[in-house]
Write a protein that holds these residues in place. Sequence first.
Motif, PDB file in Angstrom:
ATOM      1  N   LEU A 240       0.818  -1.200   0.000  1.00 31.52           N
ATOM      2  CA  LEU A 240       0.000   0.000   0.000  1.00 31.52           C
ATOM      3  C   LEU A 240       0.858   1.259   0.000  1.00 31.52           C
ATOM      4  O   LEU A 240       0.586   2.205  -0.738  1.00 31.52           O
ATOM      5  N   ILE A 241       1.917   1.279   0.800  1.00 28.31           N
ATOM      6  CA  ILE A 241       2.737   2.493   0.873  1.00 28.31           C
ATOM      7  C   ILE A 241       4.031   2.367   0.078  1.00 28.31           C
ATOM      8  O   ILE A 241       4.801   3.317   0.006  1.00 28.31           O
TER       9      ILE A 241
ATOM     10  N   GLY B  91       7.650   0.031  17.698  1.00 28.54           N
ATOM     11  CA  GLY B  91       6.458   0.522  18.368  1.00 28.54           C
ATOM     12  C   GLY B  91       5.752   1.635  17.605  1.00 28.54           C
ATOM     13  O   GLY B  91       4.796   2.223  18.115  1.00 28.54           O
ATOM     14  N   ARG B  92       6.198   1.950  16.413  1.00 31.76           N
ATOM     15  CA  ARG B  92       5.553   2.991  15.614  1.00 31.76           C
ATOM     16  C   ARG B  92       4.237   2.504  15.019  1.00 31.76           C
ATOM     17  O   ARG B  92       3.354   3.301  14.724  1.00 31.76           O
ATOM     18  N   LEU B  93       4.097   1.181  14.860  1.00 30.53           N
ATOM     19  CA  LEU B  93       2.852   0.567  14.402  1.00 30.53           C
ATOM     20  C   LEU B  93       2.487  -0.538  15.377  1.00 30.53           C
ATOM     21  O   LEU B  93       3.363  -1.183  15.951  1.00 30.53           O
TER      22      LEU B  93
ATOM     23  N   TRP C 191      -5.977   2.607   9.588  1.00 33.60           N
ATOM     24  CA  TRP C 191      -5.841   3.972  10.083  1.00 33.60           C
ATOM     25  C   TRP C 191      -4.465   4.239  10.642  1.00 33.60           C
ATOM     26  O   TRP C 191      -3.998   5.376  10.628  1.00 33.60           O
ATOM     27  N   GLN C 192      -3.775   3.182  11.113  1.00 30.88           N
ATOM     28  CA  GLN C 192      -2.402   3.375  11.608  1.00 30.88           C
ATOM     29  C   GLN C 192      -1.462   3.768  10.473  1.00 30.88           C
ATOM     30  O   GLN C 192      -0.609   4.638  10.656  1.00 30.88           O
ATOM     31  N   ILE C 193      -1.650   3.134   9.341  1.00 30.40           N
ATOM     32  CA  ILE C 193      -0.823   3.453   8.174  1.00 30.40           C
ATOM     33  C   ILE C 193      -1.110   4.890   7.731  1.00 30.40           C
ATOM     34  O   ILE C 193      -0.198   5.652   7.402  1.00 30.40           O
ATOM     35  N   GLU C 194      -2.392   5.263   7.718  1.00 33.33           N
ATOM     36  CA  GLU C 194      -2.759   6.614   7.298  1.00 33.33           C
ATOM     37  C   GLU C 194      -2.260   7.653   8.262  1.00 33.33           C
ATOM     38  O   GLU C 194      -1.887   8.777   7.864  1.00 33.33           O
ATOM     39  N   ASN C 195      -2.204   7.337   9.588  1.00 33.08           N
ATOM     40  CA  ASN C 195      -1.727   8.288  10.579  1.00 33.08           C
ATOM     41  C   ASN C 195      -0.208   8.478  10.535  1.00 33.08           C
ATOM     42  O   ASN C 195       0.292   9.434  11.107  1.00 33.08           O
ATOM     43  N   LEU C 196       0.512   7.617   9.872  1.00 34.09           N
ATOM     44  CA  LEU C 196       1.958   7.799   9.744  1.00 34.09           C
ATOM     45  C   LEU C 196       2.287   9.092   8.992  1.00 34.09           C
ATOM     46  O   LEU C 196       3.317   9.711   9.231  1.00 34.09           O
ATOM     47  N   PHE C 197       1.425   9.475   8.076  1.00 29.58           N
ATOM     48  CA  PHE C 197       1.691  10.619   7.225  1.00 29.58           C
ATOM     49  C   PHE C 197       0.990  11.897   7.693  1.00 29.58           C
ATOM     50  O   PHE C 197       1.044  12.912   6.999  1.00 29.58           O
ATOM     51  N   ASN C 198       0.332  11.853   8.830  1.00 28.29           N
ATOM     52  CA  ASN C 198      -0.336  13.053   9.368  1.00 28.29           C
ATOM     53  C   ASN C 198       0.482  13.699  10.441  1.00 28.29           C
ATOM     54  O   ASN C 198       1.251  13.192  11.130  1.00 28.29           O
TER      55      ASN C 198
END
Length: 121
Positions: free
Chosen positions: A83-84, A98-100, A114-121
């Motif tokens: 995905l990324i 611990g980042r995910l 949503w965890q993947i999407e929050n990486l870029f916010n």
Amino acid sequence: MSSNLYIPKTCKHCGNAFVARTTVTKYCGDTCAKKAYKARKRNQKIQATLTQDMKKQHEVVSNPDLNAVHNKDFLSVTEASQLIGVSRWTIQRMIKQGRLKAVPFGRKRILARWQIENLFN
């Protein structure tokens, strides 16, 4: 240089009988030799095209549908990496750091989208 050999042979292209003056002659004349050469080259191009098509079909089969990944709420490590656009080892490192947060699900680890999407916010 002429030889004293007279070998009866059959042309490999047209099938007509002829008398060859050398042991390596395959064709009755220059015309048949040129036609056979063109046929060989044509067949090589066809085989190359077929080989490329089979490789492309194999790649299409081996690559999963990325649209299916975009519709899921929970992703495996491999799907998250696709995905990324990173390797799955990068996702594994992020889980270990611990980042995910990943939840074991059988033999897999599942991540929330949503965890993947929050990486870029």
